[in-house]
Scaffold this active site. Sequence first.
Site, PDB file in Angstrom:
ATOM      1  N   GLY A   1       0.796  -1.209   0.000  1.00 42.57           N
ATOM      2  CA  GLY A   1       0.000   0.000   0.000  1.00 42.57           C
ATOM      3  C   GLY A   1       0.832   1.264   0.000  1.00 42.57           C
ATOM      4  CB  THR A   2       4.003   2.178   1.705  1.00 42.11           C
ATOM      5  OG1 THR A   2       3.501   2.004   3.028  1.00 42.11           O
ATOM      6  CG2 THR A   2       4.970   3.351   1.694  1.00 42.11           C
TER       7      THR A   2
ATOM      8  CG  ASN B   1      -4.290   4.216   9.638  1.00 42.12           C
ATOM      9  OD1 ASN B   1      -4.650   5.276   9.133  1.00 42.12           O
ATOM     10  ND2 ASN B   1      -3.176   4.111  10.341  1.00 42.12           N
TER      11      ASN B   1
ATOM     12  CD  GLN C   1      -6.528  -0.507   7.825  1.00 42.97           C
ATOM     13  OE1 GLN C   1      -7.261  -1.449   8.134  1.00 42.97           O
ATOM     14  NE2 GLN C   1      -5.245  -0.483   8.141  1.00 42.97           N
TER      15      GLN C   1
ATOM     16  CB  ALA D   1      -1.772  -8.637  -0.215  1.00 41.75           C
ATOM     17  CG  HIS D   2      -0.118  -6.652   5.197  1.00 40.03           C
ATOM     18  ND1 HIS D   2      -0.044  -6.292   6.520  1.00 40.03           N
ATOM     19  CD2 HIS D   2       0.182  -5.543   4.484  1.00 40.03           C
ATOM     20  CE1 HIS D   2       0.287  -5.010   6.607  1.00 40.03           C
ATOM     21  NE2 HIS D   2       0.428  -4.538   5.386  1.00 40.03           N
TER      22      HIS D   2
ATOM     23  CB  THR E   1      10.697 -10.037 -12.195  1.00 42.89           C
ATOM     24  OG1 THR E   1      11.620  -9.956 -13.288  1.00 42.89           O
ATOM     25  CG2 THR E   1       9.992 -11.382 -12.224  1.00 42.89           C
TER      26      THR E   1
ATOM     27  CB  CYS F   1       3.008   1.810   8.719  1.00 45.43           C
ATOM     28  SG  CYS F   1       1.748   0.593   8.268  1.00 45.43           S
TER      29      CYS F   1
END
Length: 371
Positions: free
Chosen positions: A71-72, A140, A168, A188-189, A225, A312
């Site tokens: 996200g960052t 958040n 979020q 994703a997390h 990649t 974070c």
Amino acid sequence: MTAAIYLDHNATTPIRPAALDAMAEAARAVGNPSSVHAAGRAARGRLEAARGQVAALVDRPAGQLVFTSGGTEADALAIVGSGRARLLVSAVEHDAVLAVAGDAARIAVDAEGRVDLADLERRLASGDGPALVSVMWVNNETGVVQPVAEVVRLAHAAGALVHVDAVQGAGRLDPAALAGADLIALSAHKIGGPSGVGALLVGPGATLRALALGGGQERGRRSGTENLPGIAGFGVAAAMAAADGPRETERLRALRDRLEAALPAAAPEARVLGAGADRVATTCLGLPGVPAETQVMTLDLAGIAVSAGSACSSGKVKRSHVLAAMLGDDPLAGQAIRISLGWTTAEAEIDGFLAAWRAMRDRLSPAARAA
């Protein structure tokens, strides 16, 4: 030692077993998605399948999605890559946005942490040149839901683009609220996928200048990649989060409401910040006179994982800029913890937290000692 009760899902949520299986399968397979041989084509197939799954989580075409490292990076790519020199960001944005925005104008929020639409409208009208407006979907720290549709309406009327940090909110709220957003960041997390992978959705009204140059991957919008195992896990987690839908959101809100309903009798001095606004299953709980860091450490010793502010910031517990924007100089801004629920949260964990929190309050709160 792993926490016996994990209530820090806004920081990261446990990976879903099916997502872990998808990662392992992708990691075992050989092939670069950019290669034209059979193994490369198979890898490309996995990549594009996951792209469709993640894009569907926010009801967007797969072709709009650019995979990132999280996200960052997605926020930074949106802000810098948009090419807009004039930025307007809400005062309660994540540090990932504020750090890139620098001295950009801050849109005020009310005491509940909601964006002040009148202030946004004034700022849009008073500046020169086309702007980029950055307003997160869900805060958040407080779980407060922002009026994204109204932000989009005002911004587009003034010729501005809108970037939404949806990290979020994705998988928790109806994606229809994002229909007009030009740039949408995901991670994703936060939904049961792996760390280290995210995405940026780029709408048809936005252009994007690549920040990472090289092989031209992701349609030239982010070279390098692709992290195929992470992306495969992201795709499965997104599909599961979308399938859970409103049912899971309501289940978790009911657990949050159960927690908050027990607070007045346990600690009349305690305060839920943002309680007057629409929120996801997050409780920002202030305990007057007890520093947030002390609360987090005390609960950790009791086997309960919660946070204070954003997770974070390299493990630092500091005065929250979000709560400062809401409360001003009120010391409660440095005395609040975040209890955030997720897909593994059960009723017994709410009960366990309440028991430990009551014991902490009775031992540490000035109000309790004065009673």
